[in-house]
Design a protein around this motif. Structure first.
Motif, short mmCIF file in Angstrom:
data_model
loop_
_atom_site.label_atom_id
_atom_site.label_comp_id
_atom_site.label_asym_id
_atom_site.label_seq_id
_atom_site.Cartn_x
_atom_site.Cartn_y
_atom_site.Cartn_z
N THR A 108 -70.53 43.80 -20.83
CA THR A 108 -69.35 42.40 -22.08
C THR A 108 -69.49 41.12 -20.62
O THR A 108 -70.13 40.69 -19.56
CB THR A 108 -67.59 43.13 -21.74
OG1 THR A 108 -66.65 42.56 -19.68
CG2 THR A 108 -66.92 43.53 -21.94
N VAL A 109 -69.98 39.79 -22.10
CA VAL A 109 -70.10 38.72 -21.51
C VAL A 109 -69.45 37.83 -22.07
O VAL A 109 -68.45 37.90 -23.37
CB VAL A 109 -71.45 38.70 -21.66
CG1 VAL A 109 -71.93 37.16 -22.02
CG2 VAL A 109 -72.45 39.25 -21.29
N GLN A 110 -68.73 36.87 -21.35
CA GLN A 110 -67.61 36.04 -22.43
C GLN A 110 -68.54 34.41 -21.94
O GLN A 110 -69.11 33.81 -20.85
CB GLN A 110 -66.72 35.72 -20.92
CG GLN A 110 -65.66 34.83 -21.94
CD GLN A 110 -63.57 34.74 -20.86
OE1 GLN A 110 -63.72 35.41 -20.96
NE2 GLN A 110 -63.49 33.70 -20.53
N VAL A 111 -68.50 33.24 -22.80
CA VAL A 111 -69.12 32.47 -22.98
C VAL A 111 -67.68 31.00 -23.44
O VAL A 111 -67.58 31.76 -24.52
CB VAL A 111 -70.19 32.57 -24.51
CG1 VAL A 111 -70.66 31.25 -24.31
CG2 VAL A 111 -71.33 33.75 -23.72
N ARG A 112 -68.44 30.07 -23.15
CA ARG A 112 -68.03 29.03 -23.87
C ARG A 112 -68.82 27.74 -24.11
O ARG A 112 -69.08 27.66 -23.54
CB ARG A 112 -66.32 28.22 -22.08
CG ARG A 112 -65.60 27.50 -23.57
CD ARG A 112 -64.99 26.69 -21.46
NE ARG A 112 -63.92 27.60 -21.04
CZ ARG A 112 -62.48 27.23 -21.91
NH1 ARG A 112 -62.23 26.78 -23.66
NH2 ARG A 112 -61.73 28.38 -21.80
N THR A 113 -67.95 27.52 -25.69
CA THR A 113 -69.00 25.87 -25.67
C THR A 113 -68.62 25.55 -26.34
O THR A 113 -67.29 25.12 -26.31
CB THR A 113 -69.76 27.28 -27.14
OG1 THR A 113 -68.60 26.99 -27.69
CG2 THR A 113 -71.11 28.61 -26.57
N GLU A 114 -69.61 24.48 -26.76
CA GLU A 114 -68.75 22.92 -26.76
C GLU A 114 -69.48 22.53 -27.41
O GLU A 114 -70.98 21.92 -27.09
CB GLU A 114 -68.68 21.78 -25.46
CG GLU A 114 -68.34 20.43 -25.69
CD GLU A 114 -67.96 19.67 -24.27
OE1 GLU A 114 -67.16 19.26 -24.12
OE2 GLU A 114 -69.39 19.38 -23.54
N LEU A 115 -68.96 21.77 -29.00
CA LEU A 115 -70.08 20.84 -29.55
C LEU A 115 -70.85 19.83 -29.29
O LEU A 115 -70.29 18.83 -28.16
CB LEU A 115 -69.38 20.72 -30.92
CG LEU A 115 -69.28 21.92 -32.03
CD1 LEU A 115 -68.45 21.39 -33.04
CD2 LEU A 115 -70.25 23.64 -32.58
N GLU A 116 -72.05 19.64 -29.27
CA GLU A 116 -72.70 18.64 -29.32
C GLU A 116 -72.60 16.91 -29.12
O GLU A 116 -72.42 16.41 -28.38
CB GLU A 116 -74.10 18.62 -29.18
CG GLU A 116 -75.20 20.24 -28.96
CD GLU A 116 -75.29 19.99 -27.82
OE1 GLU A 116 -75.66 18.32 -27.69
OE2 GLU A 116 -76.12 21.04 -26.60
N VAL A 117 -71.82 17.03 -30.35
CA VAL A 117 -71.29 16.02 -31.37
C VAL A 117 -70.02 15.71 -31.57
O VAL A 117 -69.24 17.00 -31.39
CB VAL A 117 -71.87 15.96 -32.98
CG1 VAL A 117 -71.25 14.19 -33.88
CG2 VAL A 117 -73.46 16.21 -32.97
N PRO A 118 -69.85 14.72 -30.61
CA PRO A 118 -67.85 14.85 -30.31
C PRO A 118 -66.97 14.57 -31.45
O PRO A 118 -67.70 13.71 -32.53
CB PRO A 118 -67.95 13.40 -29.27
CG PRO A 118 -68.63 12.44 -29.72
CD PRO A 118 -70.05 13.81 -29.61
N THR A 119 -65.87 14.82 -31.77
CA THR A 119 -64.94 14.23 -33.22
C THR A 119 -64.16 13.20 -32.42
O THR A 119 -64.25 12.42 -31.56
CB THR A 119 -63.91 15.77 -33.19
OG1 THR A 119 -63.05 15.86 -31.93
CG2 THR A 119 -65.13 17.21 -33.59
N PRO A 120 -63.53 12.84 -33.14
CA PRO A 120 -62.04 12.13 -33.36
C PRO A 120 -61.47 11.87 -32.25
O PRO A 120 -60.34 11.40 -31.84
CB PRO A 120 -61.72 10.79 -34.41
CG PRO A 120 -63.84 11.89 -35.51
CD PRO A 120 -63.51 12.84 -35.11
#
Length: 134
Positions: A108-120
């Motif tokens: 099993t693999v757990q991944v946390r991501t974040e978008l490159e472009v921030p939102t307001p």
């Protein structure tokens, strides 16, 4: 005998008050309409910002899902590569970056991501865990 009184044509005491009141209230409808228009525009802006943030959250979650699935396939040996490296590549192709990647037991693999472009309203993040079918 006194001469008959004729009605005056000028404003009486009651008519004078209503005329002065009408003059004071002239343009108040315009101010009210402008205030309501500003309120509607502000509400529309809030709805657009919230919708954009929700869409960004869905994109971050989708990037995390796809990255975790690809990493789980790599961990099981179905595809070539190191699981967290594969996850980073898949996240990058989906406009996100991997904040954390950890391999667990049973491939099993757990991944946390974040978008490159921030939102307001801040950065959108996603979290997903994938592994072999039960």
């Amino acid at each position: 005998m006194s001469p008959p009184q004729t009605p005056r044509s000028g404003p009486g005491p009651q008519q004078g008050n209503s005329q002065a009141r009408a003059d004071r209230e002239r343009g108040s409808g315009t101010v009210l309409a402008l205030g309501l228009a500003v309120l509607v525009v502000l509400a529309a802006v809030v709805v657009v910002v919230l919708a954009q943030s929700a869409a960004s959250a869905f994109r971050a979650a989708a990037a995390a899902d796809l990255a975790a699935l690809a990493a789980a396939d790599a961990a099981r040996g179905l595809t070539p590569g190191e699981p967290c490296g594969v996850a980073a590549d898949v996240a990058r192709r989906n406009g996100a970056r991997v904040l954390s990647c950890s391999e667990g037991s049973g491939s099993t693999v757990q991944v946390r991501t974040e978008l490159e472009v921030p939102t307001p309203l801040g950065r959108a993040t996603g979290l997903a865990r994938a592994g072999p079918p039960p």
